[in-house]
Design an enzyme around this catalytic site. Structure first.
Site, PDB file in Angstrom:
ATOM      1  N   CYS A   7       0.864  -1.187   0.000  1.00  0.00           N
ATOM      2  CA  CYS A   7       0.000   0.000   0.000  1.00  0.00           C
ATOM      3  C   CYS A   7       0.895   1.230   0.000  1.00  0.00           C
ATOM      4  O   CYS A   7       2.085   1.128   0.241  1.00  0.00           O
ATOM      5  CB  CYS A   7      -0.911  -0.003   1.229  1.00  0.00           C
ATOM      6  SG  CYS A   7      -2.285   1.167   1.064  1.00  0.00           S
ATOM      7  N   LYS A  13     -11.957  -7.682   5.914  1.00  0.00           N
ATOM      8  CA  LYS A  13     -11.342  -6.840   6.934  1.00  0.00           C
ATOM      9  C   LYS A  13     -12.223  -5.637   7.218  1.00  0.00           C
ATOM     10  O   LYS A  13     -12.663  -4.995   6.267  1.00  0.00           O
ATOM     11  CB  LYS A  13      -9.986  -6.373   6.432  1.00  0.00           C
ATOM     12  CG  LYS A  13      -9.280  -5.393   7.338  1.00  0.00           C
ATOM     13  CD  LYS A  13      -8.029  -4.896   6.696  1.00  0.00           C
ATOM     14  CE  LYS A  13      -7.445  -3.832   7.586  1.00  0.00           C
ATOM     15  NZ  LYS A  13      -6.374  -3.126   6.985  1.00  0.00           N
ATOM     16  N   TYR A  63      -3.180  -9.375  16.228  1.00  0.00           N
ATOM     17  CA  TYR A  63      -2.146  -8.921  17.156  1.00  0.00           C
ATOM     18  C   TYR A  63      -2.106  -9.815  18.391  1.00  0.00           C
ATOM     19  O   TYR A  63      -1.213  -9.697  19.214  1.00  0.00           O
ATOM     20  CB  TYR A  63      -2.379  -7.449  17.521  1.00  0.00           C
ATOM     21  CG  TYR A  63      -2.452  -6.575  16.283  1.00  0.00           C
ATOM     22  CD1 TYR A  63      -1.286  -6.198  15.609  1.00  0.00           C
ATOM     23  CD2 TYR A  63      -3.679  -6.185  15.741  1.00  0.00           C
ATOM     24  CE1 TYR A  63      -1.343  -5.447  14.444  1.00  0.00           C
ATOM     25  CE2 TYR A  63      -3.747  -5.431  14.580  1.00  0.00           C
ATOM     26  CZ  TYR A  63      -2.582  -5.070  13.936  1.00  0.00           C
ATOM     27  OH  TYR A  63      -2.639  -4.337  12.785  1.00  0.00           O
ATOM     28  N   LYS A 101     -12.342  -4.893   1.937  1.00  0.00           N
ATOM     29  CA  LYS A 101     -11.815  -4.061   3.013  1.00  0.00           C
ATOM     30  C   LYS A 101     -12.742  -2.873   3.188  1.00  0.00           C
ATOM     31  O   LYS A 101     -12.957  -2.094   2.260  1.00  0.00           O
ATOM     32  CB  LYS A 101     -10.400  -3.601   2.674  1.00  0.00           C
ATOM     33  CG  LYS A 101      -9.816  -2.681   3.731  1.00  0.00           C
ATOM     34  CD  LYS A 101      -8.378  -2.345   3.445  1.00  0.00           C
ATOM     35  CE  LYS A 101      -7.840  -1.376   4.461  1.00  0.00           C
ATOM     36  NZ  LYS A 101      -6.457  -1.009   4.193  1.00  0.00           N
ATOM     37  N   CYS A 111      -0.127   4.186   1.738  1.00  0.00           N
ATOM     38  CA  CYS A 111      -0.573   5.156   2.753  1.00  0.00           C
ATOM     39  C   CYS A 111       0.498   5.543   3.771  1.00  0.00           C
ATOM     40  O   CYS A 111       0.486   6.657   4.272  1.00  0.00           O
ATOM     41  CB  CYS A 111      -1.857   4.692   3.435  1.00  0.00           C
ATOM     42  SG  CYS A 111      -1.684   3.145   4.312  1.00  0.00           S
TER      43      CYS A 111
END
Ligand code: PBG
Length: 330
Positions: free
Chosen positions: A120, A255, A320, A195, A122
């Protein structure tokens, strides 16, 4: 037949009985561990918005990755933070960028651990949007060309799978063609297919310095809603997934995970490719905050979350919590 011939509680009478009839199996094989990589050496800095997560320099990312492999987790997903952003996000495809370096170091020291890289712009563009800004909009096709360069640079560094998360149209095809043309026939694509424009990415955007600029260079760009999906849509997600498979995605993703379990379940019924789900930063920190405040039992809530994602139909869970869950699943 009904009560008393049937008593559902017979199937819950003890842990052995519950194990015997359990319908969903969650194992360490299902998990992917995300890692944030920054330029430098000897760096391990706590990320303030994401308790228990760190920015690692490539050398220490490799060390961390070795530990992840030791815990039985089969894959890591790498995100990069460049030293400097620019207009086009050019550091995203730099040969010696933090992700490219980390991939090389991890594959060197822990060759059997799968390395997946987020593709990506970003974290690399001055606007912090996922694409190239042109005439006041995010230019789709020009962005695809740059994303293909990013993916190629990751493949050249040794990435096993590239994972485009930008939500431009056609990017999977661009990336697949570029990889084929350059001989990377075995490099896989895990596409962030469905997404959503979600509020649950907040802590990640602090961690990756990627919150989009609403106004950039005098133009109003707004948020990410012109490319990420509207949370009110389900059929659109099926079209996105279908297109990505047609363009060459090996694995598709939904997502975030928790507000979108129905999307995972629908996709599971319709498609035969592996489905990944991303248990995102806001989901992670929501649970951490509630546990810290004493409202819920952290481990129990964590496992319940992960089971819900698996039960909905995900084959792969990016989370995570991966290391902690792996320890509990041993
Ligand atoms: C980059 C990207 C984002 C996440 C993964 N890749 C942020 C975004 O789209 O704004 C979010 C992951 C998370 O919240 O854990 N495009």
């Amino acid at each position: 037949m009904a009560f008393p011939q049937i008593r559902m509680r017979r199937l819950r009478a003890g842990e052995s009985m519950r194990r015997l009839v359990r319908e969903t199996v969650l194992t360490v094989d299902d998990l992917v561990h995300p890692l944030f990589v920054k330029s430098g050496t000897g760096l391990k800095q706590p990320i303030s918005s994401m308790q228990g997560c760190y920015h690692f320099s490539p050398d220490l990312a490799a060390q961390e990755a070795a530990g992840v492999a030791q815990s039985g987790i089969p894959a890591v997903l790498l995100f990069g933070l460049p030293e400097k952003k620019d207009k086009t996000g050019s550091r995203a495809w730099a040969e010696n960028g933090p992700v490219q370096q980390a991939v090389r170091e991890i594959k060197n020291s822990t060759p059997n651990l799968l390395v997946i890289t987020d593709v990506c712009l970003c974290a690399y563009t001055e606007s912090s949007h996922c694409g190239l800004t042109k005439d006041g909009t995010i230019d789709n096709d020009a962005t695809c060309e740059l994303l293909a360069k990013v993916a190629l640079s990751h493949a050249q560094a040794g990435a096993d799978i590239v994972a485009p998360s930008d939500m431009m149209d056609g990017r999977v095809g661009y990336i697949r063609q570029t990889l084929e043309k350059n001989g990377f026939h075995q490099t896989g694509i895990m596409s962030y297919s469905a997404k959503y424009a979600s509020a649950f990415y907040g802590p990640f955007r602090d961690a990756a310095d990627s919150a989009p600029a609403p106004v950039f260079a005098g133009t109003v760009l707004g948020d990410r809603k012109s490319y990420q999906m509207d949370p009110a849509c389900c059929r659109q997600a099926m079209r996105e997934i279908e297109l990505d498979i047609a363009e060459g995605a090996d694995i598709v993703m939904v997502k975030p995970a928790l507000c979108f379990l129905d999307i995972i379940a629908h996709a599971r019924q319709r498609f035969d490719v592996p489905i990944a789900a991303y248990n995102v930063s806001g989901e992670y920190m929501m649970l951490n905050a509630a546990a810290q405040a004493g409202y819920l039992d952290r481990n129990a809530a964590m496992m319940e979350m992960l089971y819900s994602i698996k039960r909905a139909g995900a084959d792969i869970i990016i989370t995570y919590f991966a290391k902690e869950a792996a320890a509990l699943l041993k």
